[in-house]
Design an enzyme around this catalytic site. Sequence first.
Site, PDB file in Angstrom:
ATOM      1  N   PHE A 133       0.469  -1.348  -0.308  1.00 23.93           N
ATOM      2  CA  PHE A 133       0.028   0.182   0.009  1.00 23.93           C
ATOM      3  C   PHE A 133       0.993   1.380   0.172  1.00 23.93           C
ATOM      4  O   PHE A 133       1.703   1.642   0.842  1.00 23.93           O
ATOM      5  CB  PHE A 133      -0.864   0.089   1.094  1.00 23.93           C
ATOM      6  CG  PHE A 133      -1.892   1.195   1.219  1.00 23.93           C
ATOM      7  CD1 PHE A 133      -2.952   1.419   0.066  1.00 23.93           C
ATOM      8  CD2 PHE A 133      -1.616   2.286   1.500  1.00 23.93           C
ATOM      9  CE1 PHE A 133      -4.201   2.415   0.354  1.00 23.93           C
ATOM     10  CE2 PHE A 133      -1.903   3.430   1.122  1.00 23.93           C
ATOM     11  CZ  PHE A 133      -3.247   3.667   0.710  1.00 23.93           C
ATOM     12  N   ASP A 181       9.338   2.556   2.219  1.00 23.23           N
ATOM     13  CA  ASP A 181       8.234   3.636   2.414  1.00 23.23           C
ATOM     14  C   ASP A 181       8.081   3.710   4.111  1.00 23.23           C
ATOM     15  O   ASP A 181       7.169   2.362   4.693  1.00 23.23           O
ATOM     16  CB  ASP A 181       6.774   3.025   2.249  1.00 23.23           C
ATOM     17  CG  ASP A 181       5.605   4.155   1.704  1.00 23.23           C
ATOM     18  OD1 ASP A 181       5.222   4.791   3.327  1.00 23.23           O
ATOM     19  OD2 ASP A 181       4.549   3.815   1.249  1.00 23.23           O
ATOM     20  N   LYS A 215       2.027  11.525   7.398  1.00 15.94           N
ATOM     21  CA  LYS A 215       1.737  11.042   7.638  1.00 15.94           C
ATOM     22  C   LYS A 215       1.680  11.975   9.685  1.00 15.94           C
ATOM     23  O   LYS A 215       1.194  13.234   9.997  1.00 15.94           O
ATOM     24  CB  LYS A 215       1.272   9.326   8.658  1.00 15.94           C
ATOM     25  CG  LYS A 215       0.619   9.300   7.765  1.00 15.94           C
ATOM     26  CD  LYS A 215      -0.124   7.498   7.393  1.00 15.94           C
ATOM     27  CE  LYS A 215      -1.031   7.285   7.153  1.00 15.94           C
ATOM     28  NZ  LYS A 215      -0.648   6.185   5.791  1.00 15.94           N
TER      29      LYS A 215
HETATM   30  C1  LIG Z   1      -0.839   5.980   4.457  1.00 19.62           C
HETATM   31  C2  LIG Z   1       0.080   5.561   3.871  1.00 19.62           C
HETATM   32  C3  LIG Z   1       0.435   5.876   2.348  1.00 19.62           C
HETATM   33  C4  LIG Z   1      -0.520   7.057   1.866  1.00 19.62           C
HETATM   34  O1  LIG Z   1      -0.552   8.505   2.512  1.00 19.62           O
HETATM   35  P1  LIG Z   1      -1.741   9.134   1.962  1.00 19.62           P
HETATM   36  O2  LIG Z   1      -1.253  10.528   3.093  1.00 19.62           O
HETATM   37  O3  LIG Z   1      -2.745   8.994   2.196  1.00 19.62           O
HETATM   38  O4  LIG Z   1      -1.819   9.903   0.397  1.00 19.62           O
HETATM   39  C5  LIG Z   1       1.389   5.705   1.734  1.00 19.62           C
HETATM   40  N1  LIG Z   1       1.699   4.463   1.907  1.00 19.62           N
HETATM   41  C6  LIG Z   1       1.679   4.072   3.153  1.00 19.62           C
HETATM   42  C7  LIG Z   1       3.101   3.182   3.638  1.00 19.62           C
HETATM   43  C8  LIG Z   1       0.857   4.739   3.921  1.00 19.62           C
HETATM   44  O5  LIG Z   1       0.467   3.860   5.069  1.00 19.62           O
END
Ligand SMILES: *Cc1c(COP(=O)(O)O)cnc(C)c1O
Length: 410
Positions: free
Chosen positions: A151, A236, A265
């Site tokens: 994700f 990520d 985040k």
């Molecule tokens: C939440 C998330 C994203 C995307 O972040 P947004 O601010 O919702 O675009 C990308 N990678 C990971 C691992 C995430 O948990």
Amino acid sequence: MDTLPETRAHSPLTQRYLDIEAELGASNYKPLDVMLTRGERVWVWDLDGRKYLDCLSAYSAVNQGHCHPKIMEAMIDQARRLTLTSRAFHHDQLAPFYEELCALTRSHKVLPMNSGAEAVESALKVARKWGYEVKGVPDEAAEIIVCSENFHGRTISIVGFSTDPAARHHFGPFSGGFKRVPYGDAAALAAAITPNTVAFLVEPIQGEAGVIIPPAGYLQAARRLCTEQRVLLILDEIQTGLGRTGKLLAEEHEGIESDLTLIGKALSGGFYPVSAVLSPREVLGVLKPGEHGSTFGGNPLACAVARAAMRVLVDEGMIENSATQGARLLAGLRGLGPDIVAEARGRGLMLALELHHDAGGAKPFVRRLRDRGILCKETHEHTIRIAPPLVINQAEVDWAVEQFQAVFGN
Ligand SMILES: *Cc1c(COP(=O)(O)O)cnc(C)c1O
């Protein structure tokens, strides 16, 4: 187990808001039946005055706890002075933001963006440019390797390499140049790398997939392969970063360093969308003026909020607390009724319960937990993610475990 109805009786105001949302909003979410209006530390309150322990933390965006007073103060102070200049002009919050973020994460360069998906997109662009201009990959031939069950956000290029049918279906055509390998399988990664591979994009722990921890040594193996084959390792850490797993960055659990790290985040403590691409080496140096940008990226308000969010994370010992209370919470979850709970797993305060597949799915349990004052959200059919803000204390962990025991038995 008797099943609770999906919806419950509400006050007229709550019901009115639910009706308006259903009528006027795009229905791309299906929230739990609770209407929140206020938050403080680990606690949130609904419109009808009920209090809940937040065990989702806005998918780990509020690691510092709801409405942290110091972040709020920084936000209000900055909002009074200057909020947005665009990057057409310099402003006096950017340099201190860069300096503090680089010192904290031991990075050499920063590209500030807003959402997590934008940070991911930016890293993919930078990796391709690096591939063509530094590694010498033939034009248009760059390949990026990603993992199954990944994700990374919701843009078209990102969902194009997702394995989740709901995320992809009828959103094509997608951009090419991506290859998928099974998560946690270093041999598959080794086999997938070609001379045209420019990057491997991976989550240190897969969050949305259900808190999937790869085998020990996987990230080290990935690091080794990437170094040997001149491939950028892109971690990520949008969800795993900033203390969630009990370390500042999850890469520290395996003692490695990425070429590009993505955070977002909790970089703002939940006040504002702030994300960043970090590069320990000079990869970000390939970007020249005019080649990439964002109107809001790196704006004064974002920088001021992020500076305060980073400061409280460290000054208030939230990363250590994540490790300590995470271990205590996991021990409590491991004692839950084995008839329903197949496994409790996680690292730091990034935890999950895997239910037996004949237990009737996670949803009814999520509603029962809500009725006992615990807010979580299922991920997929049988998994419940448990990720409270990192400021949770021991008494609150113990109280939470009692509620889990009441729902799942022990
Ligand atoms: C939440 C998330 C994203 C995307 O972040 P947004 O601010 O919702 O675009 C990308 N990678 C990971 C691992 C995430 O948990």
